[in-house]
Design a protein around this motif. Structure first.
Motif, short mmCIF file in Angstrom:
data_model
loop_
_atom_site.label_atom_id
_atom_site.label_comp_id
_atom_site.label_asym_id
_atom_site.label_seq_id
_atom_site.Cartn_x
_atom_site.Cartn_y
_atom_site.Cartn_z
N VAL A 49 0.87 -1.18 0.00
CA VAL A 49 0.00 0.00 0.00
C VAL A 49 0.90 1.23 0.00
CG1 VAL A 49 -1.85 1.24 1.19
CG2 VAL A 49 -1.74 -1.27 1.31
N SER A 54 -2.52 7.36 -1.29
CA SER A 54 -3.72 6.88 -0.60
C SER A 54 -4.48 8.04 0.02
CB SER A 54 -3.35 5.87 0.50
OG SER A 54 -2.66 4.77 -0.04
N GLU A 55 -5.73 7.74 0.39
CA GLU A 55 -6.59 8.65 1.13
C GLU A 55 -6.93 8.00 2.48
OE1 GLU A 55 -7.45 11.62 0.20
OE2 GLU A 55 -6.64 11.54 -1.85
N SER A 57 -9.67 7.25 3.65
CA SER A 57 -10.71 6.23 3.47
C SER A 57 -10.14 4.90 2.98
CB SER A 57 -11.78 6.72 2.50
OG SER A 57 -11.20 7.01 1.23
N ASP A 58 -8.93 4.93 2.37
CA ASP A 58 -8.29 3.69 1.95
C ASP A 58 -7.86 2.85 3.15
OD1 ASP A 58 -8.52 4.31 -0.77
OD2 ASP A 58 -6.66 5.47 -0.74
N LEU A 62 -14.45 2.97 3.16
CA LEU A 62 -15.29 3.94 2.45
C LEU A 62 -16.74 3.78 2.89
CD1 LEU A 62 -15.28 6.11 0.18
CD2 LEU A 62 -15.89 4.26 -1.39
N PRO A 76 -11.07 -1.71 1.53
CA PRO A 76 -10.52 -1.73 0.18
C PRO A 76 -10.13 -3.14 -0.23
CG PRO A 76 -8.91 -0.86 1.74
CD PRO A 76 -10.19 -1.04 2.49
N TRP A 78 -7.30 -4.42 -1.16
CA TRP A 78 -6.06 -4.96 -0.62
C TRP A 78 -6.29 -5.60 0.75
CZ3 TRP A 78 -4.51 -3.11 4.04
CH2 TRP A 78 -4.90 -1.81 4.42
#
Length: 369
Positions: A49, A54-55, A57-58, A62, A76, A78
């Motif tokens: 990652v 990234s954000e 929320s990642d 979300l 997510p 991943w």
């Protein structure tokens, strides 16, 4: 192979084996990412990652509306792949020092509770991060103290010897894989007894958060990082690794200065094996022994008994506590005898030595008499 490089790989492998989050610090292009991803060669699933892309929320999930009309945090892809993998896996946070404070805060929940959205990652997943020092990273951020205290910090640098050999032969050093020993819990308990003895002598070293902001980005002592140090030190001993690996791990958990003081103190203890004291093959004279050493001996006895001690071994441990109280004073012996006489630790039918009366006031105060 360069010894320091080899020791770093051993230290990194032990952190992964123990499931303790570890962060690699090194200049760009030193091979941190390829080293972690090399674990796939022995069947370890690696999810990389890249935090700079990234954000929050990642990591936090979300928000979506479920068919039932509830709002849930969807993990997510991943994280789902990590959870679905049957076997050891690594969640690799690359470019961690480029993560904004908001991303770092989101990562805390993953590192501490293994939760990504509404998904909990299994214990078979280990966490590794890679970071460049702020002065050489692109738009770098210092780690906040709550974040840095979640990691063991290791310096990682490619050497000319490793680079030339790998470039010519195409064979690069692999990340070592090791197993937890069957008696890992007992070994950690023994090491924690030593840590607690040191902290009784140096109570100001239990938690020391650096005043300098940059230093707070690296290792420093807290109750959590002392636990890291004990577990990894015990694991290094179990695998008979060089002292340099132990020093690297302990310093990576609690910082260089405190690690040097602790390891020097531990080296000079020179105390008998608790198993020998319990089976009668070893003896000890507590008179003249420093209080911190008495404490370590007795706590090591408690740890050596385990969760299911036999009556004879339990009685022997209590007798040694009584001996210590008579020869060296009550203070260092009280914590051990309180642990021993607790209902959940005392075996059924185990005889209680008459000499335990020396602890009557302390046991009465604790509600154990």
């Amino acid at each position: 192979m360069n010894d320091t490089y080899h020791h770093t790989l051993d230290a990194l492998g032990l952190c992964i084996t123990a499931g303790i989050p570890v962060i690699l610090w090194g200049d760009p292009g030193e091979g941190k990412t390829s080293m972690i991803e090399s674990a796939t060669a022995r069947g370890v699933h690696v999810e990389t990652v890249i935090l700079s892309q990234s954000e929050p929320s990642d990591l936090a999930g979300l928000p979506i509306v479920s068919p039932a009309g509830d709002v849930v945090l969807a993990p997510p892809i991943w994280a789902r792949r990590l959870a679905e993998h049957d076997g050891p896996a690594i969640c690799f946070f690359d470019e961690f020092s480029t993560a904004t404070p908001a991303l770092q805060a989101a990562a805390l929940r993953v590192l501490t509770h293994r939760e990504v959205g509404n998904l909990r990652l299994p214990r078979s997943v280990s966490f590794v991060a890679a970071a460049n020092p702020v002065e050489v990273s692109a738009a770098g951020w210092d780690l906040a103290a709550p974040t840095s205290s979640r990691f063991v910090h290791l310096d990682f640098a490619m050497t000319a010897e490793v680079f030339t050999r790998g470039s010519v032969t195409g064979q690069w050093p692999a990340l070592p894989g090791r197993e937890l020993p069957a008696d890992h819990t007992e070994r950690v308990a023994q090491e924690m007894a030593t840590v607690c003895g040191f902290l009784r002598a140096r109570p100001n070293q239990l938690s020391v958060i650096p005043q300098d902001h940059a230093l707070r980005s690296r290792a420093f002592p807290t109750p959590r990082t002392w636990q890291f140090a004990a577990e990894l030190s015990a694991l290094a001993r179990a695998h008979d690794l060089p002292d340099e690996v132990t020093s690297m791990l302990v310093a990576g958990a609690i910082g260089d200065a405190t690690a040097h003081e602790y390891l020097s103190w531990r080296t000079n203890l020179d105390l008998p094996d608790p198993a020998g004291l319990l089976d009668g093959s070893a003896t000890i004279e507590f008179s003249g022994l420093r209080a911190d050493r008495v404490f370590v001996v007795l706590q090591a006895l408690v740890a050596a008994l385990g969760d299911d001690p036999g009556p004879e071994r339990w009685t022997t441990a209590v007798e040694l506590c009584c001996q210590a109280a008579h020869q060296a004073g009550l203070d260092a012996a009280v914590p051990a005898v309180r642990a021993l006489v607790a209902a959940e630790r005392r075996p059924a039918g185990a005889p209680v030595p008459a000499a335990i009366s020396i602890f009557a006031p302390a046991l009465a105060e604790a509600g154990l008499l």
